[in-house]
Design a protein around this motif. Sequence first.
Motif, short mmCIF file in Angstrom:
data_model
loop_
_atom_site.label_atom_id
_atom_site.label_comp_id
_atom_site.label_asym_id
_atom_site.label_seq_id
_atom_site.Cartn_x
_atom_site.Cartn_y
_atom_site.Cartn_z
N TYR A 362 2.53 0.81 14.68
CA TYR A 362 2.25 0.16 13.40
C TYR A 362 2.22 -1.35 13.68
CZ TYR A 362 3.16 4.66 11.32
OH TYR A 362 3.09 6.00 11.01
N HIS A 363 1.04 -1.92 13.55
CA HIS A 363 0.85 -3.33 13.93
C HIS A 363 1.00 -4.21 12.68
CE1 HIS A 363 -0.44 -6.80 16.13
NE2 HIS A 363 -1.56 -6.93 15.45
N ALA A 364 2.23 -4.72 12.47
CA ALA A 364 2.51 -5.55 11.30
C ALA A 364 2.65 -7.02 11.67
CB ALA A 364 3.78 -5.06 10.60
N ALA A 365 2.61 -7.33 12.96
CA ALA A 365 2.78 -8.73 13.41
C ALA A 365 1.56 -9.55 13.02
CB ALA A 365 2.98 -8.77 14.92
N ALA A 366 1.78 -10.61 12.25
CA ALA A 366 0.67 -11.48 11.85
C ALA A 366 1.24 -12.71 11.17
CB ALA A 366 -0.28 -10.75 10.89
N TYR A 367 0.44 -13.77 11.16
CA TYR A 367 0.76 -14.92 10.31
C TYR A 367 0.08 -14.67 8.97
CZ TYR A 367 2.43 -17.46 14.43
OH TYR A 367 3.14 -17.85 15.54
N PHE A 403 -3.04 4.05 16.19
CA PHE A 403 -2.77 2.63 16.00
C PHE A 403 -3.13 2.27 14.56
CE2 PHE A 403 -3.60 -1.86 15.97
CZ PHE A 403 -2.91 -2.44 17.02
N VAL A 404 -2.11 1.85 13.77
CA VAL A 404 -2.33 1.55 12.35
C VAL A 404 -2.14 0.05 12.14
CG1 VAL A 404 -1.63 2.03 9.98
CG2 VAL A 404 -1.45 3.84 11.72
N LEU A 405 -3.19 -0.63 11.66
CA LEU A 405 -3.12 -2.06 11.37
C LEU A 405 -2.71 -2.28 9.92
CD1 LEU A 405 -3.78 -5.11 11.93
CD2 LEU A 405 -6.12 -4.59 11.18
N VAL A 406 -1.68 -3.09 9.73
CA VAL A 406 -1.29 -3.49 8.38
C VAL A 406 -2.15 -4.69 7.99
CG1 VAL A 406 0.58 -4.38 6.93
CG2 VAL A 406 1.07 -2.67 8.69
N SER A 407 -3.10 -4.47 7.07
CA SER A 407 -4.03 -5.53 6.68
C SER A 407 -3.64 -6.07 5.30
CB SER A 407 -5.47 -5.01 6.70
OG SER A 407 -6.38 -6.08 6.58
N THR A 408 -4.55 -6.78 4.66
CA THR A 408 -4.23 -7.47 3.40
C THR A 408 -5.43 -7.50 2.47
OG1 THR A 408 -3.67 -9.64 2.48
CG2 THR A 408 -4.79 -9.63 4.60
N ASP A 409 -5.14 -7.63 1.17
CA ASP A 409 -6.24 -7.78 0.21
C ASP A 409 -6.98 -9.11 0.42
OD1 ASP A 409 -4.18 -9.41 -0.60
OD2 ASP A 409 -4.14 -8.75 -2.69
N LYS A 410 -6.34 -10.05 1.10
CA LYS A 410 -6.98 -11.35 1.33
C LYS A 410 -8.09 -11.25 2.38
CE LYS A 410 -2.88 -13.83 -0.15
NZ LYS A 410 -2.23 -12.62 -0.66
N ALA A 411 -8.23 -10.07 3.03
CA ALA A 411 -9.33 -9.86 3.98
C ALA A 411 -10.62 -9.52 3.25
CB ALA A 411 -8.96 -8.71 4.93
N THR A 439 -7.77 6.71 21.50
CA THR A 439 -6.80 6.13 20.56
C THR A 439 -7.47 6.02 19.19
OG1 THR A 439 -5.69 4.87 22.30
CG2 THR A 439 -5.36 4.13 20.03
N LEU A 440 -6.79 6.58 18.18
CA LEU A 440 -7.35 6.56 16.83
C LEU A 440 -6.88 5.28 16.12
CD1 LEU A 440 -7.58 9.53 14.41
CD2 LEU A 440 -6.72 7.35 13.57
N PHE A 441 -7.84 4.49 15.64
CA PHE A 441 -7.52 3.25 14.93
C PHE A 441 -7.82 3.40 13.45
CE2 PHE A 441 -8.48 1.74 19.26
CZ PHE A 441 -7.35 0.97 19.50
N CYS A 442 -6.92 2.88 12.62
CA CYS A 442 -7.20 2.78 11.20
C CYS A 442 -6.46 1.56 10.65
CB CYS A 442 -6.82 4.05 10.44
SG CYS A 442 -5.07 4.47 10.53
N MET A 443 -6.83 1.14 9.46
CA MET A 443 -6.20 -0.06 8.88
C MET A 443 -5.92 0.19 7.41
SD MET A 443 -9.70 -1.68 9.92
CE MET A 443 -9.78 -0.29 11.04
N VAL A 491 1.55 3.10 3.69
CA VAL A 491 0.95 2.73 4.99
C VAL A 491 1.10 3.89 5.97
CG1 VAL A 491 1.25 1.27 7.03
CG2 VAL A 491 1.16 0.23 4.76
N ILE A 492 2.30 4.46 6.03
CA ILE A 492 2.57 5.57 6.95
C ILE A 492 1.71 6.78 6.59
CG2 ILE A 492 4.32 7.24 7.68
CD1 ILE A 492 6.39 4.95 7.34
N GLN A 493 1.61 7.08 5.28
CA GLN A 493 0.83 8.24 4.86
C GLN A 493 -0.66 8.03 5.10
OE1 GLN A 493 2.47 10.18 1.01
NE2 GLN A 493 3.31 8.11 0.98
#
Length: 631
Positions: A362-367, A403-411, A439-443, A491-493
């Motif tokens: 779970y990729h939550a690292a971001a500014y 690999f799950v990317l934690v994204s944002t509505d600001k994208a 590797t399965l990617f989703c966001m 996010v997990i689901q």
Amino acid sequence: MIDFLLNASRPVKRSISVFYDLLAIPAAIYLALALRYGTATPQLDGSILAAALITTLLTLAVFIRLGLYRAVVRFMTGQAFTTLALGIAISAITLASSSFFTHANLPRSSLIIYFFTAFTLLGTPRLFIRSVVTQLSKAKCEPVLIYGAGQQGVALANALTGSDHYRPFAFIDDDSKKQNMNIHGLKVHSASDIENITDHYHIKKILLALGRTSIAERKQLIEKLTESKLEVLTAPSVNDIISGKARIEEVREVEIEDLLGRDCVNPRTELLKNNLHNKVVLVTGAGGSIGSELCRQALLQQPKQLILFELNEYSLYAIEQELQQLKSTHHLDTDIVSILGSVQKQNRLETIFRTFRVQTIYHAAAYKHVPMVEHNVVEGVRNNVFGTWYCAEAAIAAGVERFVLVSTDKAVRPTNVMGASKRFSELVLQALTERQSDTLFCMVRFGNVLGSSGSVVPLFRKQIKDGGPITVTHPDIIRYFMTIPEASQLVIQAGAMGKGGDVFVLDMGEPVKITSLAKKMIRLSGLSEKTEQNPHGDIELQFTGLRPGEKLYEELLIGDNVEGTDHPRIMTANEVHLSWPETHNLLNRLDKACHDFKVEDVINLLLEAPAAYDKQGECPDWVLNASKASH
């Protein structure tokens, strides 16, 4: 006299108690005989006086043995009065025995009468002092209303009887059957009586004891109470009390979740478990608001190993300590590993992923702080875009399953570098999905979370405590809100539902006008807004103007190709994206622009990517503008 008794030392108080009992026991014997013979002057010969003396001395010894003189009179409980009754019963037996040995002419019925006269003379002063002290202490406590005359409300009223802060004044309840009843000495009123009660008795606080009331009903009630002049506080939830997390008397400010929230859809257990149970799970940015909650939720699904990856040392330490406590509480055997590091070091990431055989990331690292990234463009892009790319490449090389990317509505149609960099990160993962299939990617995109480091709620709460003003950027600004636990569970689901390259969008509910939120928080604090019409109000609202890159309205979707999923709170969007060669070319050019610190080139490349980036005004990057000024 009362003040002297309350402030005297313990030895003095004990001496006074013993002296009083020394007089009260013979007086009780005298009263018992007077009542038995029906005269104020019963015959008292030497044998009766001897029996009375023996009884008095032995009774004092019994009282000392039973610990009655160790009990603090003002805090005497029902158990202490039971002990007193036992002592008096022994005293009556002593009186009977001593009258036998002294040959005193003492009627047997007088012994029963003695029990009651002694209990009256010995117990009444103790009860009186306790009552007086209670009333005096309660007079200093602030009177409060309790909303809810159910089980939780009654328990709260009982708990507050020993409180040094609050005194229950009355119950408020919507159940017409309870209204006008007296429960534990407190009258139950209807909600329509609140204004009259508060005006007449100057009550300033109301405590919510709503039991298992749904969030929707709680929200409706709190909305109604914001119109009153009361500060609204709430008792802990039933679940927190049962689990031992809180005590019933620990009232607190109303959580904004109660005002903005909605009833959560129960998470689907199979989706939560799919990529977590008995797997090796890694969370980047594990010390952040979302990352730490992802760690908590993941741990409860009992992964084989949970790896915390974080750049900030203290944040990593804090979440590790918390998770170890959670592990102990729930008797889990998951191995927790804490690793310091940056997502911009691909070689280290790959080594970690291979070493621990990581299966889910779970990729939550971001500014994520919009103005901060606007002022630090290169580092924002480095961390968000390249941090995601390097992490994704390392995952592919190490054979990570998901690999799950934690994204944002600001994208979505971004107006700032932070949003554009997160949309670029999504493009990278979508292109990598086409390049490979191992590797399965989703966001997963969602809006603001309540209680996060960047949320307005803690800022507004602090500003209210400081006496104001509350600062809002624009009168019409709106945002979507979600609680951190709900967002993390979704996010997990959503991650478990991904088939590759999916962009999931969480249902954030109704948008919230920030100005309205600020005004409600003022009213919930029992204060009023200071305006031109109300110059004597407590808290003023100040509008500071939109910050660099800030939008009035947030959006969650790009395009119209939006579809529902099996989950009512999760949707999916079909996005425009590039092929891997095109994306790779953009990344290489972006890397060079960042390396050479060409901020304008970095922004132009973000504009060139299909991210719908709409740049607002001049770039406010600190270093760029300082270097321009120096030339």
